[in-house]
Design a protein around this motif. Sequence first.
Motif, PDB file in Angstrom:
ATOM      1  N   GLU A  34      44.354  54.609  41.711  1.00 47.65           N
ATOM      2  CA  GLU A  34      45.730  54.132  41.606  1.00 47.65           C
ATOM      3  C   GLU A  34      46.681  55.290  41.296  1.00 47.65           C
ATOM      4  N   LEU A  35      46.265  56.190  40.416  1.00 45.65           N
ATOM      5  CA  LEU A  35      47.100  57.338  40.071  1.00 45.65           C
ATOM      6  C   LEU A  35      47.287  58.237  41.289  1.00 45.65           C
ATOM      7  N   LYS A  36      46.225  58.438  42.041  1.00 47.08           N
ATOM      8  CA  LYS A  36      46.324  59.257  43.246  1.00 47.08           C
ATOM      9  C   LYS A  36      47.274  58.612  44.250  1.00 47.08           C
ATOM     10  N   ARG A  37      47.186  57.294  44.432  1.00 51.22           N
ATOM     11  CA  ARG A  37      48.087  56.600  45.355  1.00 51.22           C
ATOM     12  C   ARG A  37      49.546  56.761  44.927  1.00 51.22           C
ATOM     13  N   LEU A  38      49.788  56.652  43.631  1.00 49.68           N
ATOM     14  CA  LEU A  38      51.141  56.831  43.116  1.00 49.68           C
ATOM     15  C   LEU A  38      51.638  58.245  43.423  1.00 49.68           C
ATOM     16  N   CYS A  39      50.814  59.234  43.147  1.00 50.54           N
ATOM     17  CA  CYS A  39      51.207  60.625  43.353  1.00 50.54           C
ATOM     18  C   CYS A  39      51.441  60.945  44.826  1.00 50.54           C
ATOM     19  N   VAL A  40      50.567  60.475  45.676  1.00 49.18           N
ATOM     20  CA  VAL A  40      50.706  60.724  47.114  1.00 49.18           C
ATOM     21  C   VAL A  40      51.987  60.079  47.642  1.00 49.18           C
ATOM     22  N   SER A  41      52.294  58.869  47.198  1.00 47.92           N
ATOM     23  CA  SER A  41      53.510  58.211  47.679  1.00 47.92           C
ATOM     24  C   SER A  41      54.761  58.912  47.151  1.00 47.92           C
ATOM     25  N   TYR A  42      54.692  59.424  45.926  1.00 47.57           N
ATOM     26  CA  TYR A  42      55.830  60.156  45.358  1.00 47.57           C
ATOM     27  C   TYR A  42      56.084  61.434  46.159  1.00 47.57           C
ATOM     28  N   ILE A  43      55.019  62.154  46.466  1.00 44.19           N
ATOM     29  CA  ILE A  43      55.155  63.375  47.269  1.00 44.19           C
ATOM     30  C   ILE A  43      55.685  63.037  48.663  1.00 44.19           C
ATOM     31  N   ALA A  44      55.247  61.928  49.228  1.00 44.58           N
ATOM     32  CA  ALA A  44      55.726  61.525  50.558  1.00 44.58           C
ATOM     33  C   ALA A  44      57.232  61.286  50.552  1.00 44.58           C
TER      34      ALA A  44
END
Length: 188
Positions: free
Chosen positions: A88-98
């Motif tokens: 979940e943390l990785k998904r949050l981070c990836v979407s923020y970077i996107a």
Amino acid sequence: MAVNEKKRGRPVGKMAQLTADGILETAKCLMKENGKIPSIRALAAQLNVDPMAIYHYFENKNSLLEALTTSLVEGIYLPQVRSDWQDELKRLCVSYIAILREYSGLLQTMLSMTSQGPAQIFTERYKIIVSPLALAKQTEKDGLDLLADYLHGFALSIGCNPDESRIKTEMMNGPLALICHALESSRT
């Protein structure tokens, strides 16, 4: 000599559909095209209204910036209730970077703002994700600060590299795993 067709004040007739959301959507499009927050004049020109019409919906440029950046950050991943908090943390981070990649001027704008609206959205979602760890408040905050600093540095490296394909989100896997390991080992 061209006649300026823009009318002063609030739009009437066909343009009466001007709304705060419409202004924000136009600002997002201009930001995506130009890589920076549009000026009130550029926004008004795109909407074919007088700049003062925008102030009917937003008190000043800062309130427009707050609404625009908050609206963009609201588009990041909304955590799900799952057992794998690290995913979940990785998904949050990836979407923020996107989002930061898509709107190249967004990070610089957010970092120059005094309001906390956009940061609060990320913070709330981070806290949802790490809540199963029952971290001490200071540890939770330190983890958030470390994560935000890392993500902002990663986003800046994307912005500094003319070849966007050289910096991939997969490059975050190791550092995120290290941050997750530090959070896991800090459980109370």
